[in-house]
Design an enzyme around this catalytic site. Structure first.
Site, PDB file in Angstrom:
ATOM      1  N   LYS A 167       5.966 -13.525  11.868  1.00  0.00           N
ATOM      2  CA  LYS A 167       5.049 -12.251  12.249  1.00  0.00           C
ATOM      3  C   LYS A 167       4.119 -12.716  13.418  1.00  0.00           C
ATOM      4  CE  LYS A 167       2.341  -8.943   9.660  1.00  0.00           C
ATOM      5  NZ  LYS A 167       1.820  -8.523   8.342  1.00  0.00           N
ATOM      6  N   SER A 178       3.187  -3.746   6.941  1.00  0.00           N
ATOM      7  CA  SER A 178       2.952  -3.997   8.555  1.00  0.00           C
ATOM      8  C   SER A 178       3.918  -5.177   8.829  1.00  0.00           C
ATOM      9  CB  SER A 178       1.386  -4.596   8.709  1.00  0.00           C
ATOM     10  OG  SER A 178       1.247  -5.732   8.058  1.00  0.00           O
ATOM     11  N   SER A 211       2.052  -5.624   2.434  1.00  0.00           N
ATOM     12  CA  SER A 211       3.003  -5.755   3.615  1.00  0.00           C
ATOM     13  C   SER A 211       4.202  -6.627   3.653  1.00  0.00           C
ATOM     14  CB  SER A 211       2.209  -6.145   4.895  1.00  0.00           C
ATOM     15  OG  SER A 211       1.133  -5.014   5.221  1.00  0.00           O
TER      16      SER A 211
HETATM   17  N1  GLN Z   1      -0.515  -0.724   4.130  1.00  0.00           N
HETATM   18  C1  GLN Z   1      -1.767  -1.409   3.863  1.00  0.00           C
HETATM   19  C2  GLN Z   1      -2.798  -1.257   4.718  1.00  0.00           C
HETATM   20  O1  GLN Z   1      -2.434  -0.680   5.819  1.00  0.00           O
HETATM   21  C3  GLN Z   1      -1.419  -2.810   3.794  1.00  0.00           C
HETATM   22  C4  GLN Z   1      -1.246  -3.531   5.010  1.00  0.00           C
HETATM   23  C5  GLN Z   1      -1.100  -5.183   4.576  1.00  0.00           C
HETATM   24  O2  GLN Z   1      -0.665  -5.583   3.643  1.00  0.00           O
HETATM   25  N2  GLN Z   1      -1.282  -5.962   5.785  1.00  0.00           N
HETATM   26  O3  GLN Z   1      -3.709  -1.767   4.788  1.00  0.00           O
END
Ligand code: GLN
Length: 483
Positions: free
Chosen positions: A76, A151, A175
């Site tokens: 990532k 994400s 995410s």
């Molecule tokens: N969807 C969540 C956010 O937008 C989690 C994102 C994540 O785990 N990086 O913060």
């Protein structure tokens, strides 16, 4: 070759069915050919990959073994990679080349893994759809009109489309698990502190945790083995021995107590997902598990608490991106204030700006007690709920997401609708617990995931349950059409 799991690749490399260089060339060609449909990569590091592959082949020729030696991975794009752009999905870091490797990257490289590139992601890991990336949206290989989740959406789409067998992700509120669920992968968020955060660009430091995304639990076990462990460079890394995750995969599930939180099956859950989750429970019961209803009464407060704490920490972490210390710098600033304002205004996208503003507001003198302190109190209540639950059960099981992968753009004008998608995943981050999502079927051709949660440092138990489940089901073996 591209259909093989990591475990299968390990066997093939060991018995010399093909070399790491051959495998790497095959996958790089596949990425070139198919990724334009998905946009799952931000950078493809072809030359470096071939070099690493040849080095792995040499190590093997000299007698070295090791399950991951010569196997492919992608990171990532928020894991720092020495000499390679690390953009965090943001214009802010478009020209940032990391001067060192994140611990996770270094450990997997040491195990002999070959990195094919850096995967697309929501900007600064903020999102659930991979639509906020500066490098464009990522598409779900199961249906190119739908989001892959976020994400870590690039990692998820690439692995689901068989561009490579595994990738790293990070999970601040879901995410790893949510995109794994929406693309039919197995994804594991370890206990907070299990995997070093050093060299991972911070979103919300008390919630962030890196982990593996692959097709099977068996593969996640191999990856976690190499990723986990104490790191003196990360003060929140925990000095706790790392068990042999692969050795425990086949342990019998006889008598395993599974807790189904009644709050996870209420209003808001797509009933078709609920049905598949119940089917997975039946499969586990057949393997000897016993099921019990439990309650996590404070779950309803998790989203509001998370969307105070995460933006608060983000507003502080992202202050370093000011055009001076790090990040994009605007042209011809009038003075210092103009430099800060325009650099940050141009470098950050709208979702990141929204969160910085929410976070700064929640931390401001007049509102700190009303929002931030309150959210921390709720965080403790949520942790206590789990502690009570784990006195009665060994794992908690429920859906990973309330809905199927939605259409591209369907929630982009309504941030709160997207925030609600995190309802089942963010409690594990608030409590610091490990969680895993595994494939559990399809509705209208779109994947559904089941989430398992366990007590601190019981990643081995999650992998064991998922592995046994994957021996009696074949959801994880299905590939999307055209890939
Ligand atoms: N969807 C969540 C956010 O937008 C989690 C994102 C994540 O785990 N990086 O913060």
């Amino acid at each position: 070759m591209h259909q093989l799991t990591l475990a299968e690749i390990a066997r093939a490399l060991a018995d010399k069915s093909f070399s790491s260089e051959e495998l790497t060339r095959t996958l790089l060609a596949r990425i070139q050919q198919l990724d334009p449909q998905l946009n799952s990569f931000i950078s493809i590091t072809e030359e470096q990959a071939l070099q690493q592959a040849r080095a792995a082949d040499q190590r093997r020729a000299q007698g070295e073994t090791g399950a991951l030696l010569g196997a492919p991975i992608a990171h990532k794009d928020l894991f720092c990679t020495q000499g390679v752009r690390t953009s965090c999905g943001s214009k802010m870091l478009d020209s940032f080349t990391a001067p060192y490797d994140a611990t996770v990257v270094a450990r997997l490289a040491q195990a002999g893994m070959v990195s094919l590139g850096k995967t697309n992601m929501d900007e600064f890991a903020m999102g659930s759809a991979n639509e906020s990336s500066h490098y464009g949206v990522v598409k779900n290989p199961w249906n190119l009109e739908h989001v892959p989740g976020g994400s870590s959406g690039g990692s998820a789409a690439a692995v689901a489309a068989r561009l490579l067998p595994a990738a790293t992700g990070t999970d601040t509120g879901g995410s790893i698990r949510q995109p794994a669920a929406l693309t039919s992968l197995t994804g594991l968020k370890p206990t907070y502190g299990r995997v070093s955060r050093w060299g991972m660009i911070a979103y919300a430091s008390s919630l962030d945790q890196g982990g593996p995304m692959a097709r099977t639990a068996e593969d996640c076990a191999l990856l976690l083995q190499a990723m986990a462990g104490f790191d003196p460079n990360d003060s929140t890394s925990v000095d706790e021995p790392v068990p042999d995750y692969s050795a425990n995969l086949n342990a019998p599930l006889e008598g395993l107590r599974i807790g189904l939180p009644k709050e996870y099956f209420g209003a808001g859950l797509d009933p078709r997902i609920g049905e598949l989750v119940h089917n997975s429970v039946k499969a586990l019961e057949k393997l000897g598990a016993v099921v019990k209803e439990i309650s996590l009464p404070n779950m309803q407060h998790a989203i509001p608490a998370y969307y105070v704490i995460a933006p608060a920490e983000a507003s502080s972490n992202l202050s370093r991106f000011d055009g001076v210390r790090f990040g994009h710098r605007c042209e011809n600033p009038k003075d210092l204030t103009d430099l800060y304002k325009r650099s940050r205004g141009e470098g950050f996208g709208p979702e990141v700006q929204r969160r910085i503003m929410v976070g700064t507001y929640a931390l401001s003198a007049g509102y700190y007690d009303a929002y931030y302190v309150k959210a921390q109190q709720i965080r403790r209540l949520i942790k206590n709920d789990f502690m009570t639950a784990f006195e009665q059960v060994d794992v908690v099981l429920g859906p990973t997401t309330p809905n199927l992968a939605w259409k591209l753009g369907a929630k982009s004008s309504d941030p709160v609708a997207a925030y609600l998608e995190d309802v089942y995943t963010i409690t594990a981050n608030l409590a610091g617990l490990p969680g895993l999502s595994m494939p559990a079927g399809f509705v209208d051709g779109l994947p559904v995931g089941v989430q398992l949660l366990a007590p601190y440092f019981q990643e081995g138990r999650l992998l064991n349950v998922a592995h046994r489940y994957q021996q009696v089901t074949d959801w994880h073996t299905r590939a999307p059409n055209g890939f």
